[in-house]
Design a protein around this motif. Structure first.
Motif, PDB file in Angstrom:
ATOM      1  N   CYS A 310       0.799  30.301  13.131  1.00  0.00           N
ATOM      2  CA  CYS A 310       1.852  29.654  12.337  1.00  0.00           C
ATOM      3  C   CYS A 310       2.484  28.445  13.012  1.00  0.00           C
ATOM      4  N   GLY A 311       1.967  27.993  14.128  1.00  0.00           N
ATOM      5  CA  GLY A 311       2.491  26.780  14.732  1.00  0.00           C
ATOM      6  C   GLY A 311       3.574  26.997  15.766  1.00  0.00           C
ATOM      7  N   GLY A 320      -6.459  24.097  11.873  1.00  0.00           N
ATOM      8  CA  GLY A 320      -7.362  23.725  10.804  1.00  0.00           C
ATOM      9  C   GLY A 320      -6.749  23.942   9.432  1.00  0.00           C
ATOM     10  N   GLU A 321      -7.373  23.331   8.444  1.00  0.00           N
ATOM     11  CA  GLU A 321      -6.850  23.437   7.077  1.00  0.00           C
ATOM     12  C   GLU A 321      -6.881  24.871   6.580  1.00  0.00           C
ATOM     13  N   GLY A 322      -7.937  25.607   6.916  1.00  0.00           N
ATOM     14  CA  GLY A 322      -8.026  27.001   6.498  1.00  0.00           C
ATOM     15  C   GLY A 322      -6.942  27.865   7.114  1.00  0.00           C
ATOM     16  N   ILE A 323      -6.661  27.622   8.401  1.00  0.00           N
ATOM     17  CA  ILE A 323      -5.607  28.397   9.079  1.00  0.00           C
ATOM     18  C   ILE A 323      -4.249  28.085   8.470  1.00  0.00           C
ATOM     19  N   ALA A 326      -3.862  30.013   5.297  1.00  0.00           N
ATOM     20  CA  ALA A 326      -3.592  31.427   5.566  1.00  0.00           C
ATOM     21  C   ALA A 326      -2.188  31.631   6.113  1.00  0.00           C
ATOM     22  N   ALA A 327      -1.684  30.653   6.875  1.00  0.00           N
ATOM     23  CA  ALA A 327      -0.345  30.770   7.467  1.00  0.00           C
ATOM     24  C   ALA A 327       0.755  30.790   6.414  1.00  0.00           C
ATOM     25  N   HIS A 328       0.479  30.264   5.217  1.00  0.00           N
ATOM     26  CA  HIS A 328       1.480  30.299   4.148  1.00  0.00           C
ATOM     27  C   HIS A 328       1.879  31.730   3.797  1.00  0.00           C
TER      28      HIS A 328
END
Length: 386
Positions: A310-311, A320-323, A326-328
């Motif tokens: 989540c950063g 990455g865009e996929g991560i 998913a983090a949303h």
């Protein structure tokens, strides 16, 4: 208030692990806050190189070029022979050597192709291309003035005046950049610290009160179930607020009175929103995990996993865009978005996005409590014989 008191007795037995995680936070905050302070004061600095120039033209243009290159670089005097140049490059006394041939200035004034300047530099380095680029910029500027109707002498004067102008450049902080304030780095690690401390500190007390023998004993006592649950909720909330207070004092010692600014208030408000999430996670884990000894492993898996995705530990720009998609689905992602928003906030700007991020955090917390309650009721129904 017997349940309330017993809760904190159980909590006090976990003080070793709580202190350990607080120590981890102090170490991380000390390193990252100093990085943040240095980033706040960081300014752009142009690179400066040592070079040697051999002017065999001695025209106004060649002398102007030498003066231009000397503004941002250091001119070194060496002999113009192969051995001296090689020794200077090898010993790093110079990064580049330039030889301006005779007739260079006259060829530029005529508007034709200028005589080629010989540039010597260590192969595989950027120094030769750098000085070639600076030379091209200077010649383009002079030719531009000459094309505009100025004489060669006037063009050189104009070019000299233009090159003397310096534009100050500073690193700015904001949501779109990777540079943040020192306060940002203090609050960015709240998800990991809060989840870890709450799981290893509060979850054991909730698990003990969830045991069947403890529930049966409370049911036989004069304590009503509603009163017992109320004191348990009050104790959990008090422990969470106590953690926030300790965290606030620790950050205050590093940030000072900035904690009482509008930005500091928003950071604390966002922190309280995530506290609801952390307590919801603790409540759900206390219902699902059977052994207290497994809580440390669970806290690391949940805290570290959510932090990396989540950063918290890795900036969102590097994920990455996929991560990111998913983090949303994780509350720490919305917490980090709120922290980044607050760090780049300017007074008077709209706070609509911030309220949205905090609202999503609170919804995650409520959803976790609801899931935990539903799971608890399901387990109780399975335990009761038909």
């Amino acid at each position: 208030m017997q349940v309330y008191k017993v809760f904190f007795r159980i909590l006090s037995k976990q003080k070793g692990q709580i202190i350990m995680y607080l120590g981890i936070f102090i170490g991380i905050a000390a390193l990252t806050s100093s990085q943040g302070k240095s980033n706040e004061e960081k300014q752009f600095e142009a690179s400066s190189y040592a070079f040697a120039i051999f002017d065999y033209d001695q025209s106004q243009l060649s002398q102007g070029l030498a003066a231009y290159l000397s503004q941002q670089n250091e001119q070194v005097e060496i002999e113009d022979n192969k051995e001296s140049i090689q020794d200077g490059l090898y010993n790093r006394e110079i990064e580049c050597a330039m030889r301006i041939p005779e007739g260079f200035g006259a060829s530029v004034e005529k508007g034709g192709e200028p005589e080629k300047i010989e540039i010597s530099a260590i192969p595989g380095t950027v120094y030769g291309e750098t000085f070639q680029s600076m030379t091209g910029q200077y010649l383009s500027l002079v030719k531009g003035y000459m094309s505009g109707g100025f004489t060669a002498e006037e063009a050189l004067i104009k070019a000299e005046i233009t090159n003397r102008k310096q534009v100050p450049v500073e690193m700015s902080e904001g949501q779109s950049g990777s540079t943040h304030s020192s306060m940002y780095y203090c609050f960015a690690y709240v998800p990991y610290i809060f989840i870890s401390i709450c799981v290893v500190g509060i979850a054991p007390a909730l698990m003990i009160f969830r045991r069947r023998d403890m529930r049966d004993r409370n049911n036989c006592s004069a304590y009503s179930l509603s009163r017992s649950n109320f004191e348990l909720v009050a104790a959990t909330g008090t422990a969470g607020l106590g953690l926030c207070l300790v965290f606030f004092l620790m950050v205050f010692f590093t940030q000072g009175m900035e904690m009482f600014s509008l930005r500091g208030f928003l950071f604390v408000l966002n922190e309280l929103c995530f506290l609801v999430v952390a307590l919801g996670i603790v409540f759900l884990i206390s219902q699902m995990v059977k052994k207290i000894s497994a809580l440390s492993m669970v806290s690391n898996a949940v805290g570290l996993g959510m932090s990396f995705l989540c950063g918290v530990f890795v900036p969102l720009e590097y994920l990455g865009e996929g991560i990111i998609k998913a983090a949303h689905l994780l509350p720490a992602y919305w917490y980090i978005l709120a922290v980044r928003f607050i760090d780049g906030y300017t007074p008077g700007a709209s706070l609509t996005d911030l309220w949205k991020y905090m609202g999503i955090e609170l919804l995650f917390g409520v959803a976790l409590f609801c899931v935990g309650s539903a799971y608890s009721r399901m387990k109780m129904r399975q335990a009761v014989p038909d």
